[in-house]
Design a protein around this motif. Structure first.
Motif, short mmCIF file in Angstrom:
data_model
loop_
_atom_site.label_atom_id
_atom_site.label_comp_id
_atom_site.label_asym_id
_atom_site.label_seq_id
_atom_site.Cartn_x
_atom_site.Cartn_y
_atom_site.Cartn_z
N ILE A 15 0.83 -1.20 0.00
CA ILE A 15 0.00 0.00 0.00
C ILE A 15 0.87 1.25 0.00
CG2 ILE A 15 -1.69 1.33 1.35
CD1 ILE A 15 -2.86 -1.14 0.06
N PHE A 16 1.96 1.22 0.75
CA PHE A 16 2.85 2.37 0.85
C PHE A 16 4.27 1.89 1.04
CE2 PHE A 16 5.27 5.58 3.07
CZ PHE A 16 4.88 6.76 2.45
N LYS A 17 5.22 2.56 0.38
CA LYS A 17 6.64 2.27 0.56
C LYS A 17 7.37 3.58 0.34
CE LYS A 17 10.39 -0.69 -0.98
NZ LYS A 17 10.43 -1.93 -0.22
N GLY A 18 8.10 4.02 1.35
CA GLY A 18 8.83 5.27 1.20
C GLY A 18 9.48 5.70 2.50
N LYS A 19 10.12 6.85 2.43
CA LYS A 19 10.78 7.44 3.58
C LYS A 19 9.78 8.32 4.33
CE LYS A 19 14.92 5.86 2.69
NZ LYS A 19 15.58 4.91 3.55
N ALA A 20 9.90 8.33 5.65
CA ALA A 20 9.03 9.15 6.49
C ALA A 20 9.86 9.78 7.60
CB ALA A 20 7.90 8.32 7.08
N ASN A 21 9.43 10.95 8.05
CA ASN A 21 10.04 11.61 9.20
C ASN A 21 9.30 11.27 10.48
OD1 ASN A 21 10.20 13.92 6.82
ND2 ASN A 21 12.11 13.53 7.89
N ALA A 22 8.01 10.93 10.33
CA ALA A 22 7.17 10.57 11.48
C ALA A 22 5.97 9.78 10.97
CB ALA A 22 6.70 11.81 12.21
N VAL A 23 5.49 8.89 11.81
CA VAL A 23 4.26 8.16 11.50
C VAL A 23 3.48 8.01 12.81
CG1 VAL A 23 5.31 5.85 11.73
CG2 VAL A 23 3.26 6.13 10.36
N TYR A 24 2.18 8.24 12.72
CA TYR A 24 1.29 8.13 13.87
C TYR A 24 0.31 7.00 13.60
CZ TYR A 24 3.49 12.55 14.71
OH TYR A 24 4.44 13.53 14.88
N LEU A 25 0.21 6.07 14.56
CA LEU A 25 -0.52 4.82 14.35
C LEU A 25 -1.63 4.63 15.38
CD1 LEU A 25 2.87 3.16 14.05
CD2 LEU A 25 1.22 2.92 12.22
N PRO A 26 -2.73 3.97 14.96
CA PRO A 26 -3.83 3.68 15.89
C PRO A 26 -3.58 2.39 16.66
CG PRO A 26 -4.44 2.97 13.70
CD PRO A 26 -3.07 3.60 13.58
N GLY A 27 -2.85 2.48 17.74
CA GLY A 27 -2.52 1.31 18.55
C GLY A 27 -3.72 0.77 19.29
N TYR A 39 12.83 3.03 19.56
CA TYR A 39 13.27 1.71 20.01
C TYR A 39 12.53 0.61 19.24
CZ TYR A 39 9.03 1.88 22.86
OH TYR A 39 7.72 1.99 23.28
N ASP A 40 13.14 -0.55 19.15
CA ASP A 40 12.52 -1.69 18.46
C ASP A 40 11.30 -2.15 19.25
OD1 ASP A 40 14.63 -1.46 16.75
OD2 ASP A 40 15.55 -3.38 17.26
N MET A 41 10.24 -2.51 18.50
CA MET A 41 9.01 -2.95 19.16
C MET A 41 8.10 -3.64 18.17
SD MET A 41 6.84 0.59 19.52
CE MET A 41 5.18 -0.02 19.34
N LEU A 42 7.12 -4.33 18.71
CA LEU A 42 6.04 -4.95 17.94
C LEU A 42 4.75 -4.58 18.66
CD1 LEU A 42 5.22 -6.92 15.64
CD2 LEU A 42 5.39 -8.75 17.33
N ALA A 43 3.75 -4.06 17.90
CA ALA A 43 2.51 -3.63 18.53
C ALA A 43 1.31 -4.00 17.67
CB ALA A 43 2.53 -2.12 18.76
#
Length: 126
Positions: A15-27, A39-43
């Protein structure tokens, strides 16, 4: 400005592939952001909108649910279903993508608060 690689994929393809400066996700436990050096994580992700920011674009991706993995300088989102709204597309493409995203969100959850929040975020780009 620092950035990281962001990939968003579904069982049907990328769906998306690219560089980002920030991403906000619905956890699952609330919205959270990822910046370079996170830090490394899985959510676990719930129904909502992923907000992608870079120096050249601002995109939104509606998802029904999925997972995010942060590993080094790479963020990978695996979503069951997703629709990307590119804000730099022409108006008719944005309108069509918005309708598809709204439909995906409505079908994904019966939680009206989650749906209302996600739809509000999508409507902010119109």
């Amino acid at each position: 400005m620092e950035n990281f690689q962001l990939d968003i994929v579904t069982p049907y393809g990328e769906i998306f592939k690219g560089k980002a400066n920030a991403v906000y996700l619905p956890g699952k436990n609330g919205e959270f952001g990822i910046l370079p050096g996170h830090y490394d994580m899985l959510a676990l992700l719930q129904t909502g909108v992923i907000d992608i920011r870079s120096e050249v674009h601002h995109d939104l991706v509606a998802i029904n649910w999925g997972y995010v993995e942060v590993s080094g300088n790479k963020v990978t989102v695996l979503a069951d279903g997703a629709v990307c709204v590119h804000t730099n597309d022409n108006n008719s493409q944005v309108a069509k993508a918005l309708e598809q995203a709204k439909q995906l969100l409505r079908e994904a959850s019966s939680d009206t608060l989650i749906i209302a929040t996600a739809l509000r975020r999508l409507e902010e780009i119109q």
